[in-house]
Design a protein around this motif. Sequence first.
Motif, mmCIF file in Angstrom:
data_model
loop_
_atom_site.group_PDB
_atom_site.id
_atom_site.type_symbol
_atom_site.label_atom_id
_atom_site.label_comp_id
_atom_site.label_asym_id
_atom_site.label_seq_id
_atom_site.Cartn_x
_atom_site.Cartn_y
_atom_site.Cartn_z
ATOM 1 N N ARG A 166 20.108 -16.505 -19.760
ATOM 2 C CA ARG A 166 18.800 -16.689 -20.377
ATOM 3 C C ARG A 166 18.633 -15.714 -21.535
ATOM 4 O O ARG A 166 18.140 -16.079 -22.608
ATOM 5 C CB ARG A 166 17.717 -16.424 -19.329
ATOM 6 N N LEU A 169 20.515 -16.816 -24.602
ATOM 7 C CA LEU A 169 19.830 -17.929 -25.271
ATOM 8 C C LEU A 169 18.609 -17.421 -26.031
ATOM 9 O O LEU A 169 18.323 -17.869 -27.140
ATOM 10 C CB LEU A 169 19.405 -18.990 -24.247
ATOM 11 N N SER A 170 17.906 -16.470 -25.425
ATOM 12 C CA SER A 170 16.732 -15.926 -26.084
ATOM 13 C C SER A 170 17.135 -15.207 -27.382
ATOM 14 O O SER A 170 16.477 -15.339 -28.414
ATOM 15 C CB SER A 170 16.032 -14.994 -25.103
ATOM 16 N N ARG A 171 18.268 -14.484 -27.326
ATOM 17 C CA ARG A 171 18.747 -13.813 -28.538
ATOM 18 C C ARG A 171 19.200 -14.826 -29.589
ATOM 19 O O ARG A 171 19.002 -14.636 -30.786
ATOM 20 C CB ARG A 171 19.906 -12.864 -28.196
ATOM 21 N N GLY A 173 17.979 -17.795 -29.924
ATOM 22 C CA GLY A 173 16.744 -18.360 -30.461
ATOM 23 C C GLY A 173 16.120 -17.450 -31.510
ATOM 24 O O GLY A 173 15.568 -17.918 -32.510
ATOM 25 N N ALA A 174 16.224 -16.131 -31.287
ATOM 26 C CA ALA A 174 15.630 -15.184 -32.233
ATOM 27 C C ALA A 174 16.404 -15.152 -33.549
ATOM 28 O O ALA A 174 15.848 -14.874 -34.609
ATOM 29 C CB ALA A 174 15.568 -13.790 -31.610
ATOM 30 N N GLU A 177 17.802 -20.073 -37.526
ATOM 31 C CA GLU A 177 18.648 -20.817 -38.467
ATOM 32 C C GLU A 177 19.715 -19.948 -39.115
ATOM 33 O O GLU A 177 20.665 -20.459 -39.702
ATOM 34 C CB GLU A 177 17.787 -21.520 -39.517
ATOM 35 N N GLY B 305 11.652 -18.016 -22.368
ATOM 36 C CA GLY B 305 11.471 -16.934 -23.332
ATOM 37 C C GLY B 305 12.280 -17.112 -24.599
ATOM 38 O O GLY B 305 12.649 -16.137 -25.249
ATOM 39 N N ILE B 306 12.559 -18.350 -24.948
ATOM 40 C CA ILE B 306 13.316 -18.639 -26.167
ATOM 41 C C ILE B 306 12.339 -19.117 -27.250
ATOM 42 O O ILE B 306 11.522 -19.998 -27.004
ATOM 43 C CB ILE B 306 14.374 -19.739 -25.920
ATOM 44 N N ASP B 307 12.458 -18.521 -28.437
ATOM 45 C CA ASP B 307 11.588 -18.897 -29.550
ATOM 46 C C ASP B 307 11.780 -20.379 -29.887
ATOM 47 O O ASP B 307 12.865 -20.791 -30.279
ATOM 48 C CB ASP B 307 11.957 -18.027 -30.765
ATOM 49 N N ARG B 310 11.559 -23.289 -34.430
ATOM 50 C CA ARG B 310 12.332 -24.161 -35.329
ATOM 51 C C ARG B 310 12.234 -25.629 -34.953
ATOM 52 O O ARG B 310 12.589 -26.501 -35.749
ATOM 53 C CB ARG B 310 13.798 -23.735 -35.337
#
Lengths: 632, 632
Positions: A166, A169-171, A173-174, A177, B305-307, B310
């Motif tokens: 998790r 994935l959170s990193r 997401g941060a 793009e 907790g994922i942004d 996008r």
Amino acid sequence: MARSTPEVRPISSPSTVSCRFLPEDRAVEAEVGTTILDAAHANDIPVETVCAGKGTCGTCRVLVRDAEVPEPTPHDKRRLAIAQLAGGWRLACQHPVDAGAVYSHPLGIRAVRVVESAGLGRISLDPNIQKIYVKPSPPSLHDPRADWSLVQDELAAAAGDLDPTRDALSRLGAIGEEISQGVTVVIAGNRVISVERGDTTGVAYGLAFDIGTTTVVGALMDLTTGQEVAVASDINGQHIYGGDVISRMSATMRGPEFVERLHRAILDTVRGITTRCLEAADVRPDRVYEATFVGNTVMTHLLLGIDPSRISYSPFAPTTVDPVSLRASELDLPVLPSAWVWVAPAVASYVGGDIVGVMLSTNLGRRRGTTLVIDVGTNGEIVLAHQRRLFATAAPAGPAFEGAEITRGMRAAPGAIERVRITSNSVGVDVIGGGEPEGICGSGLVDAVAELLRVGAVLPSGRLLSGDEMEKALPGLADRVRPDDTGGEFVLTGDPASPEESIALHAQDIRRLQLAKGSIRCGTNVLLREAGLQPSDLDRVLLAGAFGAYIDPAQALAIGLLPPVPEEAVEAIGNAAGHGARMCLLSLTSRVRATDLPGHVHYVELSAVPDFQDQFGDAMGFPASDQAASND
Amino acid sequence: MARSTPEVRPISSPSTVSCRFLPEDRAVEAEVGTTILDAAHANDIPVETVCAGKGTCGTCRVLVRDAEVPEPTPHDKRRLAIAQLAGGWRLACQHPVDAGAVYSHPLGIRAVRVVESAGLGRISLDPNIQKIYVKPSPPSLHDPRADWSLVQDELAAAAGDLDPTRDALSRLGAIGEEISQGVTVVIAGNRVISVERGDTTGVAYGLAFDIGTTTVVGALMDLTTGQEVAVASDINGQHIYGGDVISRMSATMRGPEFVERLHRAILDTVRGITTRCLEAADVRPDRVYEATFVGNTVMTHLLLGIDPSRISYSPFAPTTVDPVSLRASELDLPVLPSAWVWVAPAVASYVGGDIVGVMLSTNLGRRRGTTLVIDVGTNGEIVLAHQRRLFATAAPAGPAFEGAEITRGMRAAPGAIERVRITSNSVGVDVIGGGEPEGICGSGLVDAVAELLRVGAVLPSGRLLSGDEMEKALPGLADRVRPDDTGGEFVLTGDPASPEESIALHAQDIRRLQLAKGSIRCGTNVLLREAGLQPSDLDRVLLAGAFGAYIDPAQALAIGLLPPVPEEAVEAIGNAAGHGARMCLLSLTSRVRATDLPGHVHYVELSAVPDFQDQFGDAMGFPASDQAASND
């Protein structure tokens, strides 16, 4: 002159086959039915694998030559391209070795490098942690794929199917793009534990801990070079609950909340050491991807929050001796939350992961000849390696070697007598720090008794000569004997007439040392008997741990703590347990070996040996000294 | 008369083979090269596996009959006894199916039971969670083995190699020597997540969550019976950041701390529901071993907790669409810390895990015929299943169906007009709760427009007749038309002369509904074209979600929200997403299918369809009403 390649000779025994691996160009003999992967790993040939032979990662591919290419299994078909299958590639985990075959494997992401590492010498550097830099193409409206899918596609060729945490994935997401500008994926085992912006493949750290009952040592290691970048140590925060494992276990018997308290105490110590290492080396917490731990079984239980109290009473059963993997966040370590934590396996309740670390770092069970390893402490752990066979036991020595329960005993700290030399009319001592002597530590105690034995002031039975006997045999030392009702004492320094201003060794102290050394020697004797060996069969005796580093090998032989071997066969090896923790951090090969080691050890429970009392009695006596014998 | 077993007929196509499984006595056809295990699972034959086909657990053993027994692979040899190998047993994951073979498999620990579960009908009960009771012999001084080793030995035969969590070991340690009185081991996947005193195999719970943007529903399920024991729902705690996913994503763009805030908000809601369910059913938190989650992609990102920001702009790429597994403690759920959490995979940013749940619970891609599923909301998710092919898209409908952005629009709450019936001279309305009407909700809006279309007061172009036109065509309704500069409005209830004391439908409202239904209809049309189908090919149209349950299928057809199919082909299926979450909790087979489903879906990104504008324009018009046509 062209170098000729050694021929692979067919082995006559039908139960083994011989094959060869490229690019190492090494011949390997393996049992029929062994997989190509297992055969390679048993011989330290670094055929890569992520899934450890389950057939799921596809990284262990080998090109089969000089033998019939086996039919592909479903796993082969799933993981290899049709062109690869047709070209003779197969997964090494899927097929048994074939006589005469040559297996060529690619040197890839987990290729083993050999590096020089301070204290560890030349070691293989193939950490469990891998970092892979990928630069996925950006998603488009026509292919609006998920970031993780894009990254996974780039990874698939190199690392197979991986499961992200998790946190990873959170990193990811941060980063958003910007992933198309390149990201570095951090892999532990088959999990992706972090994703970092840009190419950070050159930055990777891990921690190796040796959890001692008294002292905890942590080393921050650079996983890309194998070098130590910081080291810190601290008193084990559990010390307020007592000095040895027995008192720690007694504390946990007061209730589950005490298990939790001792668990938190050791974690606080580990966290403090971690923070100091990170600050000293200026390393970001989220660049630490793994931590390995060795310790005695009580310490590893408490590290994991497992009640160790049953280890203190018969049948001395622990909750687990297997290696345990968990996430750093479960121990609240101030590093990457998804970082991997690996706790070394143990052999038994009193032969813990620290001794597995010793066996690993001394290459026991793999070196030729016969080796005895003794880690002297409150419990003496003894390992005997004869060829590839391993025997181990634990001998309850009591705290004499740590200077405890000795009249004037103390820890090896400034003021402690650490060396003693006795002639027929003089006694000389060395004091740690060089000041006034305040007491005597373990190595001083061994020295004192060995010297008294040598000059004949103590008999092989352990009895200190009385004043009258001393007057006859060693008149120059006679005024140092202070008689009392319990065997008298021998004054080492200061005014013999003033008990307050002198430091003496009491007959009871000699008895306590005798019991301690007798226990360890008894363990050694039992192991030798179990292996069908004599002391003269020993090629070397290794002394592990702090006490082993301080003790004088000649004196350890003189009091019979060690079996009779030539002095030059005895070697102090320092913190071999901590070295084992570092090896497991730096090398997955070492970790696999550490995991396998306990299964190859024949553990002997001393209290279950039928003639234990006889054995112990026999081991209690001191050797007759040559010089003393001539004085008799 | 004896029932004859159907013959297994050789299939003429060389690319498939036919075999049979016992004890089900079912013939199965599979592609050449498919493993026995995959062939079994593709046909819902419950051959057990713990490692999911990696060859490591040894549970998928089958007895091979009526065909040549294949050579054992290394995994066969490792996991099966020599007598089993000789007797014709092999691991089903290791060998391809053989034509004409009969595979007999034991019904064991993970045998699938079929149970009736409220709302789910007859489902297979084979949860990921297993409980196994073992009674190891106590350790002895001669065999002072670790508790975990003793337990593992008992488990090995049934469940293969399993890895315990730290928490499970800690619980085992707390049981201590009482383990020899029997313990129950709780297994999730290949991990032991808990150990309990005594035989507790009859007690096992899990939670199934449907995380809606508006409402979160959680069900506490008994994993031993498949029954729901408690259900609770609550407003999604993120509602303070806006009512739809777009506003939630806007909030997260304010900075990483807002991602964290929305993450915590949904976790608070989930925790509250969990506690209420546990209290209502009087279930201990540590007896809850697993939780499954479905939700749209934005909600699952925020849950983890994922942004998700996008997802809101082109190319609408999410961070992940894969299923995510984690530990309950990572989300701080008030259940067993080692409990497993499984978040369903998504197809794409706007076709999330909730729709995968819908596809699963409607058995899409496995039922014969051609099915269209529409989940109407701010985003309309549309899935078309034609035989085994699946197509999906998401249509941005805007909030009209939820009563938002409509002049007198409101949610489906007391006071909302939910039904409208119009004749040539009267308008009747039904109000939720039966009191005075305060506004109109989505289903009332659809009804109103459908009725106006039917009587001819609204033209297929969407234009509301002017007062003069109405006077001519429908004089009995003419006084309900209130003209203005923007197309006028039609009074549904109250005094037409008093704008304050009446509720009217404005021409702009009709336009908004037209845009909303046009968007969804456009999506449907594009999918049908992609599949090469016509509306007449549709065997059934399923309406998922809350709106689908309230809407009148005839009216949905009347406004052209649905393609022209017979009214009896339309069916409301309620909370199919939540049902999917429950199925994934109760059945590992369902979970595997849910994991596979997204890979079989052809996702169409509407904004990337070249003639999207034309398609959208074509879908905007209302169907010509039979009755209205006769009035023209």
